[in-house]
Write a protein that holds these residues in place. Sequence first.
Motif, mmCIF file in Angstrom:
data_model
loop_
_atom_site.group_PDB
_atom_site.id
_atom_site.type_symbol
_atom_site.label_atom_id
_atom_site.label_comp_id
_atom_site.label_asym_id
_atom_site.label_seq_id
_atom_site.Cartn_x
_atom_site.Cartn_y
_atom_site.Cartn_z
ATOM 1 N N GLN A 138 16.225 4.438 -4.602
ATOM 2 C CA GLN A 138 15.218 3.968 -5.533
ATOM 3 C C GLN A 138 15.221 2.302 -5.152
ATOM 4 O O GLN A 138 15.358 1.327 -6.286
ATOM 5 C CB GLN A 138 15.730 4.393 -6.992
ATOM 6 N N ARG A 139 15.047 1.817 -4.124
ATOM 7 C CA ARG A 139 14.954 0.748 -3.820
ATOM 8 C C ARG A 139 13.821 0.431 -2.846
ATOM 9 O O ARG A 139 13.199 1.397 -2.013
ATOM 10 C CB ARG A 139 15.917 0.118 -2.996
ATOM 11 N N SER A 140 13.062 -0.600 -2.985
ATOM 12 C CA SER A 140 12.024 -0.966 -1.967
ATOM 13 C C SER A 140 12.150 -2.430 -1.392
ATOM 14 O O SER A 140 12.735 -2.994 -1.776
ATOM 15 C CB SER A 140 10.718 -1.008 -2.869
ATOM 16 N N VAL A 141 11.591 -2.583 -0.265
ATOM 17 C CA VAL A 141 11.343 -3.822 0.354
ATOM 18 C C VAL A 141 9.997 -4.228 0.478
ATOM 19 O O VAL A 141 9.040 -3.320 0.568
ATOM 20 C CB VAL A 141 11.960 -3.894 1.854
ATOM 21 N N GLU A 142 9.554 -5.468 0.770
ATOM 22 C CA GLU A 142 8.160 -5.676 1.000
ATOM 23 C C GLU A 142 8.092 -6.719 2.045
ATOM 24 O O GLU A 142 9.192 -7.650 2.397
ATOM 25 C CB GLU A 142 7.666 -6.673 -0.173
ATOM 26 N N VAL A 143 6.953 -6.487 3.076
ATOM 27 C CA VAL A 143 6.735 -7.517 4.155
ATOM 28 C C VAL A 143 5.613 -7.833 4.120
ATOM 29 O O VAL A 143 4.540 -7.189 3.800
ATOM 30 C CB VAL A 143 7.118 -6.734 5.467
ATOM 31 N N GLU A 144 4.990 -9.064 4.592
ATOM 32 C CA GLU A 144 3.583 -9.624 4.625
ATOM 33 C C GLU A 144 3.159 -9.134 5.828
ATOM 34 O O GLU A 144 3.762 -9.046 6.894
ATOM 35 C CB GLU A 144 3.822 -11.176 4.709
ATOM 36 N N ILE A 145 1.879 -8.508 5.843
ATOM 37 C CA ILE A 145 1.276 -8.068 6.810
ATOM 38 C C ILE A 145 -0.274 -8.521 6.785
ATOM 39 O O ILE A 145 -0.988 -8.924 6.218
ATOM 40 C CB ILE A 145 1.046 -6.322 6.782
ATOM 41 N N ASP A 146 -0.887 -8.348 8.339
ATOM 42 C CA ASP A 146 -2.125 -8.517 8.514
ATOM 43 C C ASP A 146 -2.994 -7.501 7.892
ATOM 44 O O ASP A 146 -2.714 -6.515 8.654
ATOM 45 C CB ASP A 146 -2.240 -8.892 9.841
ATOM 46 N N PRO A 147 -4.001 -7.755 7.195
ATOM 47 C CA PRO A 147 -4.798 -6.670 6.782
ATOM 48 C C PRO A 147 -5.557 -5.863 7.792
ATOM 49 O O PRO A 147 -6.011 -4.794 7.791
ATOM 50 C CB PRO A 147 -5.694 -7.159 5.790
#
Length: 167
Positions: A151-160
């Motif tokens: 029940q954990r998440s991570v986020e990363v910036e991406i190129d659309p």
Amino acid sequence: MPILPISWFAIRTRSRQEQVVSRYLSATGLEEFLPLYQVRRRWSDRVKVVDVPLFDGYVFCRFDDTQMVPVLSAPGVVHVVSFDGAPAPIPEAEIEAVRQLVKSKLPASPCPYLKEGALVRIRSGPMKGVEGRLIEIKNQYRLRLSVHMLQRSVEVEIDPESVEALT
């Protein structure tokens, strides 16, 4: 059939027939709009800047129901984009926004239509093949990857442009 107001409609074309359809519609007296952008294309002996459609496979045209037959009979036309059997008008404001963008000469290019919360897969780069949910924070696209067991998440910036929507 109900009478359609004179509105903008999207015309689906055969592959690479947008300019043929656009010229034909214009020659028949219909108001058409084919937004283009410039891209560099490389051939074996040269590099050239060419105009390509901003919306691949589509031309916009303003018409009413009395002009449907000439539109559909244009060479290269597949169909008028419709919902529930009726041509779907495009709001004037959306067409004008695209016109203003094209007129501005700002660098623009197509990118995938992505909505916040959509399930996506990364098509290229070091995370190629990874799937996750697309979120947007302050006009930056971010991919949320979740480990449901923890029940954990991570986020990363991406190129659309490097992601594709999953259905």
